[in-house]
Design a protein around this motif. Structure first.
Motif: not given
Ligand code: PBG
Length: 333
Positions: A180-198
């Motif tokens: 589940g770590r990809v989901a949680v990391i993706r959600e955290t990045l998206d929620g902090s303005g890093f939705s563009h970060l691969p």
């Protein structure tokens, strides 16, 4: 087909050698090519006040633990030779059970990312997201008793990835293998303005003895137990597809297989099953084996290294993390 001329008695079989007769034709028909931008160099950055710190890693000849100033020096040479990307591992001064230096704003990797991006804005700086180099017990997650606890670890991994993003990383690469770590990391990045970060996921990571030298390099060997409860069993091939599918669904952009050489079938499976780019990590033990045999004069080191990488690329990996990157770049021009 017959050769021209009246008298020649040429038998009619497949003449594979025709296309191998000259270097020019061989190059024209080559199906796979290693390009400088395919290679990602791992670097170990060591937290120290000694600017000249540059310690050779015994089991990985040619690789070093580097202070930040030494890392910058190393990068300068590599970038001049055409290095496009690196991945950073940190060795902190202090370790604790929670691996807090992994997500410290001013942790060693965070500082190194900032320094590298300032000097080499064009270099793609990838960060390894894991706790094992930062925990006193050497495990990739929070430990209760002798068990690695999955869900409470996820938040710490997400904080680590976010701290790397704040520092200016171009890509994050979770290597912990918690579910589940990809989901949680993706959600955290998206929620902090890093939705563009691969996000490059170590999606298929085996519990491998080939990581031995890395544990010396990164000082992250587990103090007890092993990693078999989260890393995959080398016997399993189909399970790799489930791991990869899960990570893609959770938001991974690039899928990695690790190690590389002994798992070429798995690289090929991912290449054929998914349309995301596949990366492969030629790990420390694969590097050490080639280096050791070359030092003994038993094999031609650079040639064997190039062949090992062409094999990994031919299997389907478009990105290769390899300790040979810096050494081989001059040969790829
Ligand atoms: C975990 C990590 C490891 C490697 C990359 N990331 C070690 C492990 O899982 O035990 C191994 C890389 C190598 O052997 O070159 N942070």
């Amino acid at each position: 087909m017959r050769a021209n001329g009246p008298k020649e008695d040429v038998r009619d079989f497949f003449r594979g050698r025709r296309l191998r007769m000259s270097p020019a034709v061989r190059r024209m028909v080559a199906e796979t090519e290693l390009r400088p931008q395919d290679l990602i160099q791992p670097w170990f950055v060591y937290e120290t006040n000694d600017a000249s710190y540059r310690k050779a890693i015994g089991s990985m000849p040619g690789q070093f633990q580097l202070s930040i100033p030494q890392l910058l020096r190393q990068a300068e040479g590599a970038v001049t030779n055409g290095l496009a990307a690196c991945i950073l591992f940190g060795i902190p001064k202090e370790k604790d059970p929670e691996g807090s230096q992994a997500y410290a704003t001013n942790g060693i990797v965070q500082q190194a990312v900032k320094a590298l991006k300032k000097e080499f804005p064009e270099l793609c700086v990838i960060t390894d997201v894991c706790l094992c180099e930062y925990t006193s017990h050497g495990h990739c997650g929070l430990v209760r008793g002798e068990e690695i606890h999955n869900d409470p670890t996820l938040e710490l991994l997400a904080r680590t990835a976010l701290s790397h993003a704040w520092a200016g990383a171009d890509m994050v690469a979770p290597s912990d293998m918690m579910d589940g770590r990809v989901a949680v990391i993706r959600e955290t990045l998206d929620g902090s303005g890093f939705s563009h970060l691969p996000l490059m996921s170590y999606a298929v990571k085996y519990a491998s003895a080939f990581y031995g030298p890395f544990r010396e390099a990164a000082e992250g060997a587990p103090r007890f137990g092993d990693r078999k409860t989260h890393q995959m069993d080398p016997a399993n091939r189909r399970e790799a597809l489930r791991e990869a599918a899960a990570d893609l669904a959770e938001g991974a952009d690039i899928l990695m297989v690790k190690p590389a050489g002994p798992y070429l079938d798995v690289i090929r499976d991912l290449y054929e099953s998914f349309d995301a780019p596949v990366a492969a990590y030629q790990v420390s033990g694969e590097y050490a084996l080639i280096k050791a045999a070359a030092e003994k004069g038993w094999v031609d080191g650079p040639k064997v290294a190039l062949e090992s990488l062409i094999g990994i690329k031919r299997a389907g990996a478009s990105l290769i993390l390899t300790y040979f990157a810096e050494e081989l770049l001059p040969l790829l021009k």
